[in-house]
Write an enzyme that holds these catalytic residues in place. Structure first.
Site, PDB file in Angstrom:
ATOM      1  N   GLU A   1     -24.526  80.778  -0.493  1.00 37.64           N
ATOM      2  CA  GLU A   1     -23.704  80.413  -1.647  1.00 37.64           C
ATOM      3  C   GLU A   1     -24.633  79.546  -2.411  1.00 37.64           C
ATOM      4  O   GLU A   1     -24.635  79.859  -3.821  1.00 37.64           O
ATOM      5  CB  GLU A   1     -22.368  80.049  -1.305  1.00 37.64           C
ATOM      6  CG  GLU A   1     -21.333  79.542  -2.387  1.00 37.64           C
ATOM      7  CD  GLU A   1     -20.029  79.504  -1.977  1.00 37.64           C
ATOM      8  OE1 GLU A   1     -19.370  80.368  -1.563  1.00 37.64           O
ATOM      9  OE2 GLU A   1     -19.584  78.305  -2.352  1.00 37.64           O
TER      10      GLU A   1
ATOM     11  N   GLN B   1     -37.291  68.944 -36.570  1.00 40.65           N
ATOM     12  CA  GLN B   1     -37.860  68.775 -35.217  1.00 40.65           C
ATOM     13  C   GLN B   1     -36.578  68.557 -34.300  1.00 40.65           C
ATOM     14  O   GLN B   1     -36.953  68.979 -33.259  1.00 40.65           O
ATOM     15  CB  GLN B   1     -38.971  67.861 -35.455  1.00 40.65           C
ATOM     16  CG  GLN B   1     -39.814  68.016 -34.084  1.00 40.65           C
ATOM     17  CD  GLN B   1     -41.174  67.262 -34.384  1.00 40.65           C
ATOM     18  OE1 GLN B   1     -41.131  65.855 -34.226  1.00 40.65           O
ATOM     19  NE2 GLN B   1     -42.360  67.904 -34.552  1.00 40.65           N
TER      20      GLN B   1
ATOM     21  N   ARG C   1     -28.061  78.638 -39.944  1.00 43.82           N
ATOM     22  CA  ARG C   1     -27.394  77.352 -40.372  1.00 43.82           C
ATOM     23  C   ARG C   1     -28.218  76.636 -41.515  1.00 43.82           C
ATOM     24  O   ARG C   1     -29.602  76.297 -40.915  1.00 43.82           O
ATOM     25  CB  ARG C   1     -26.860  76.476 -39.363  1.00 43.82           C
ATOM     26  CG  ARG C   1     -25.825  75.480 -39.866  1.00 43.82           C
ATOM     27  CD  ARG C   1     -24.560  76.226 -40.020  1.00 43.82           C
ATOM     28  NE  ARG C   1     -23.454  75.073 -40.033  1.00 43.82           N
ATOM     29  CZ  ARG C   1     -22.140  75.349 -40.464  1.00 43.82           C
ATOM     30  NH1 ARG C   1     -21.856  76.500 -40.607  1.00 43.82           N
ATOM     31  NH2 ARG C   1     -21.252  74.447 -40.474  1.00 43.82           N
TER      32      ARG C   1
END
Length: 381
Positions: A243, A280, A269
């Site tokens: 798991e 940056q 955008r």
């Protein structure tokens, strides 16, 4: 114990899972939260309910590496981390113990074809309110009575409990047995005395239904004990290695989508007459999302490979993978949300949903601090 199968799923197979899960999502079949049995059956048609089960039982025969890759593909394609988490819990905490400790024939082996086909959903009931993940401290008891055991106790946070057909229950069979005090049982969910509480109103991973499970005088045939009496702790640790190594792959699928969507958002955008990608501070943040995801994936695949090869350090490497992926997913989710500004805080939106899902990562399958303890021991500290 049966040897693990290691048939390669291969990149084409993983892409088939991703594409099939995406088709389910686009058709409207996906996205039910929490997951129900009908949606489970649809997902099982992709082969994910039996990823790591032998082919003779209808499974894919995948080893740990390919099981993780299949879970990542499911998460990425279906677009719901909680749903992929539910499938992973079914496989790794439920099917792995049955596969490796249930014997080659008999009532436990007879469950595996249904597990692979989606007709049998598994839940894992180990955690208790007072003991958490410490199997040595559980108080649920299983008392031998002829050819049966009578189980009494309460389990908390049982993933898949509301939809499970069979619950893997850990209980004390010998209070004075030290490391051999516990045993595991495959308890049918319709056993008299087994009750499932209301579904937990979770903040994240909502696609995976969970609830408390009560057991009051549950009579279970001895033939449904998984492994030997007293083997519960060893069985649990074996399942946890799988798991912790494989399940965090569902978060890798989420992180891949975060990188893709964040890059698209930065290109689309505009602010101050320029795309966000030209700033940056934004582009470097997207790069960091990518770097953390890729580094975490490499650690997870290394741990899974150790499991497949039976390496001595597989257990602590599984903890290392779990720690790396879950902490990376949480950090990436915070940073991705910042890229979207106020829009990222809208309820139901991707950035906030991812963050709420990622918050569960450092808690499930043993907390991050538990993983650090295991890793420290592995390093000889």
């Amino acid at each position: 114990m049966e040897d693990k199968t290691t048939a390669a799923a291969g990149p084409d197979w993983a892409e088939e899972v991703r594409a099939g899960a995406g088709a389910l999502r686009r058709s409207g079949a996906g996205g039910r939260a929490p997951l129900d049995r009908a949606a489970w059956k649809e997902l099982a048609g992709l082969g994910v309910a039996g990823l790591c089960l032998p082919e003779r039982h209808g499974g894919r025969g995948a080893g740990a590496v390919d099981t993780a890759r299949g879970l990542e593909a499911l998460s990425a394609g279906y677009g719901d981390t909680g749903t992929a988490f539910a499938v992973a819990a079914h496989l790794l905490a439920g099917a792995v113990p049955l596969r490796d400790f249930g014997g080659a024939a008999g009532p436990l082996a007879s469950l595996l074809p249904g597990v692979a086909s989606g007709d049998v959903i598994l839940a894992n009931a180990m955690t208790e309110e007072a003991s958490g993940s410490d199997i040595g401290a559980i108080t649920t008891t299983a008392v031998r009575d002829g050819d049966s055991y009578v189980i009494d106790g309460d389990k908390s946070f049982v993933s898949n409990a509301p939809i499970a057909h069979v619950v893997v229950v850990y209980a004390v069979t010998d209070p004075d047995g030290g490391p051999f005090r516990t045993s595991a049982f495959a308890v049918p969910a319709d056993t008299p005395g087994l009750t499932v509480g209301p579904a937990h109103p979770k903040s994240g991973l909502k696609g995976c239904p969970s609830a408390a499970v009560g057991l009051r005088g549950c009579r279970v045939p001895a033939s449904l004990r998984i492994g030997f009496e007293g083997q519960g702790a060893a069985l649990f640790q074996h399942a946890m290695a799988w798991e912790r190594a494989c399940l965090p792959a569902v978060l890798l699928g989420m992180m891949d989508a975060q990188v893709r969507d964040a890059a698209e958002h930065a290109r689309r955008r505009h602010r101050f007459g320029r795309p966000l990608a030209e700033f940056q501070a934004v582009s470097h943040r997207v790069v960091d999302l990518h770097q953390r995801a890729e580094a975490a994936r490499l650690m997870l695949h290394r741990a899974c490979a150790a499991l497949d090869r039976g390496e001595d350090d597989a257990v602590w490497r599984a903890s290392s993978a779990k720690l790396a992926v879950t902490e990376a997913a949480l950090e990436n989710s915070v940073q991705a949300l910042r890229l979207y500004g106020a829009a990222g805080l809208l309820e139901g939106g991707g950035p906030l949903r991812d963050l709420l899902d990622a918050l569960h990562g450092p808690v499930f399958s043993g907390t991050s601090d538990i993983q650090r303890e295991i890793i420290a021991r592995g390093l000889g500290l």
